[in-house]
Design a protein around this motif. Structure first.
Motif, short mmCIF file in Angstrom:
data_model
loop_
_atom_site.label_atom_id
_atom_site.label_comp_id
_atom_site.label_asym_id
_atom_site.label_seq_id
_atom_site.Cartn_x
_atom_site.Cartn_y
_atom_site.Cartn_z
N GLY A 24 28.97 3.17 -133.26
CA GLY A 24 29.34 4.43 -132.85
C GLY A 24 29.09 5.25 -131.78
N GLU A 25 27.78 4.86 -130.99
CA GLU A 25 27.41 5.47 -129.87
C GLU A 25 28.31 5.17 -128.39
N LYS A 26 29.52 5.44 -128.71
CA LYS A 26 30.39 5.16 -127.57
C LYS A 26 30.04 5.41 -126.22
N TYR A 27 29.22 6.52 -126.06
CA TYR A 27 28.84 7.10 -124.80
C TYR A 27 28.29 6.00 -124.02
N LEU A 28 27.52 4.94 -124.72
CA LEU A 28 26.48 3.85 -124.05
C LEU A 28 27.26 3.02 -123.33
N TYR A 29 28.57 3.16 -123.47
CA TYR A 29 29.54 1.84 -122.88
C TYR A 29 29.38 2.19 -121.34
N GLU A 30 29.24 3.44 -121.12
CA GLU A 30 29.27 3.98 -119.58
C GLU A 30 28.18 3.27 -118.90
N ASN A 31 27.20 2.83 -119.45
CA ASN A 31 26.11 2.35 -118.97
C ASN A 31 26.54 1.05 -118.45
N LEU A 32 27.10 0.13 -119.24
CA LEU A 32 27.77 -1.31 -119.09
C LEU A 32 28.57 -1.16 -117.91
N ILE A 33 29.38 -0.05 -117.75
CA ILE A 33 30.64 -0.26 -116.87
C ILE A 33 29.73 0.39 -115.50
N ARG A 34 28.97 1.08 -115.29
CA ARG A 34 28.29 1.38 -113.97
C ARG A 34 27.60 0.20 -113.61
N LYS A 35 26.99 -0.52 -114.75
CA LYS A 35 25.85 -1.66 -114.21
C LYS A 35 26.75 -2.70 -113.60
N TYR A 36 27.99 -2.87 -114.12
CA TYR A 36 28.93 -4.17 -113.64
C TYR A 36 29.82 -3.98 -112.75
N ASN A 37 30.52 -2.78 -112.37
CA ASN A 37 31.37 -2.49 -111.65
C ASN A 37 31.53 -3.29 -110.43
N LEU A 38 30.53 -3.22 -109.56
CA LEU A 38 30.35 -3.87 -108.22
C LEU A 38 30.62 -5.32 -108.41
N ARG A 39 29.81 -6.05 -109.36
CA ARG A 39 30.13 -7.24 -109.72
C ARG A 39 31.54 -7.87 -109.68
N LEU A 40 32.17 -6.84 -110.86
CA LEU A 40 33.45 -7.26 -111.52
C LEU A 40 34.51 -7.08 -110.16
N TYR A 41 34.26 -6.22 -109.36
CA TYR A 41 34.95 -5.80 -108.31
C TYR A 41 34.88 -6.99 -107.25
N ARG A 42 33.79 -7.57 -106.94
CA ARG A 42 33.63 -8.51 -105.86
C ARG A 42 34.61 -9.82 -106.51
N ILE A 43 34.24 -10.10 -107.76
CA ILE A 43 34.45 -11.33 -108.24
C ILE A 43 36.35 -11.19 -108.32
N SER A 44 36.73 -10.11 -108.98
CA SER A 44 38.14 -10.05 -109.18
C SER A 44 38.76 -10.22 -107.62
N LEU A 45 38.08 -9.30 -106.69
CA LEU A 45 39.02 -9.28 -105.25
C LEU A 45 38.89 -10.67 -104.57
N SER A 46 38.11 -11.62 -105.08
CA SER A 46 37.86 -12.96 -104.60
C SER A 46 39.46 -13.81 -105.03
N ILE A 47 39.62 -13.25 -106.33
CA ILE A 47 40.82 -13.94 -107.02
C ILE A 47 42.17 -13.31 -106.51
N VAL A 48 42.29 -12.08 -106.58
CA VAL A 48 43.55 -11.46 -106.22
C VAL A 48 43.61 -10.68 -104.92
N ASN A 49 42.60 -10.32 -104.19
CA ASN A 49 42.73 -10.13 -102.95
C ASN A 49 43.46 -9.04 -102.44
N ASP A 50 43.70 -7.97 -103.62
CA ASP A 50 44.37 -6.54 -103.37
C ASP A 50 43.57 -5.48 -103.86
N ASP A 51 42.93 -4.87 -103.21
CA ASP A 51 42.17 -3.81 -103.60
C ASP A 51 42.54 -2.89 -104.62
N ALA A 52 43.73 -2.37 -104.48
CA ALA A 52 44.26 -1.45 -105.49
C ALA A 52 44.43 -2.09 -106.68
#
Length: 214
Positions: A24-52
């Protein structure tokens, strides 16, 4: 307290955060989002190659992961689990995008090259109509039209050949165009093959004439 007004959770492991979010402590999910944003961005960009598009994929990944948190069983690290979801989403997005692009290309090719029997008939019929319309012009107008618009002779060349002044060449060319427009409009108004109202007749006539460089 952190900037969100919640107890400091920076020392919590990913797995501990997941357990507390599920409870029920949903607010904690933001911690995970902020922690992994950059990593997910780099990995996805290497597949899709479209920033938007990558931004949309990451958002979808976090949403899908959140909906499946209760099924996360620590058989792998949260990082690995989340990355797998991202990769699957990226590959799915890429596949759909490629399919859309392929369909768009095929549709464009069909539109450009697909010739139906009716279209062939109309093209042949139109050619005959245009040739007849030009041949029906009075000679003095027909000569100027053919020289200027079909043979692409300059005004000066036409003047020399026909021994006319510049104003006469321009007047005869303008008159020839008017006669052709009227004849095409009259044809479509009386044709029995298709029904056209006056607005559509004018539209077709003007389009045809503009495309034969009148």
């Amino acid at each position: 307290m952190n900037h969100l007004g919640h107890p400091n959770t920076s020392t919590l492991s990913d797995e501990e955060i997941v357990k507390r979010v599920v409870k029920g402590e949903k607010y904690l999910y933001e911690n995970l989002i902020r922690k992994y944003n950059l990593r997910l961005y780099r990995i996805s960009l290497s597949i899709v190659n479209d920033d938007a598009e990558v931004e949309d994929i990451i958002q979808t990944t976090y949403l899908n992961a959140y909906l499946q948190l209760a099924n996360f069983q620590n058989k792998s690290s949260f990082n690995t689990w989340l990355t797998r979801i991202l990769i699957n989403e990226s590959l799915l997005h890429k596949k759909k995008s490629m399919r859309r692009n392929q369909l768009a290309i095929e549709s464009e090719k069909d539109e450009m090259h697909h010739e139906t029997p009716l279209k062939n008939l109309m093209n042949k019929e139109l050619k005959v109509i245009l040739e007849k319309a030009v041949s029906n012009l009075p000679e003095k107008y027909r000569l100027v039209f053919v020289m200027r618009e079909i043979e692409e002779m300059s005004t000066h060349e036409t003047m020399e050949v026909l021994d006319l002044g510049e104003s006469n060449v321009k007047i005869r060319l303008t008159r020839a165009k008017e006669m052709l427009r009227n004849e095409l409009s009259d044809y479509y108004k009386t044709a029995q093959l298709f029904e056209f109202n006056l607005v559509r007749c004018d539209k077709v006539a003007n389009f045809v004439m503009s495309n034969i460089n009148l």
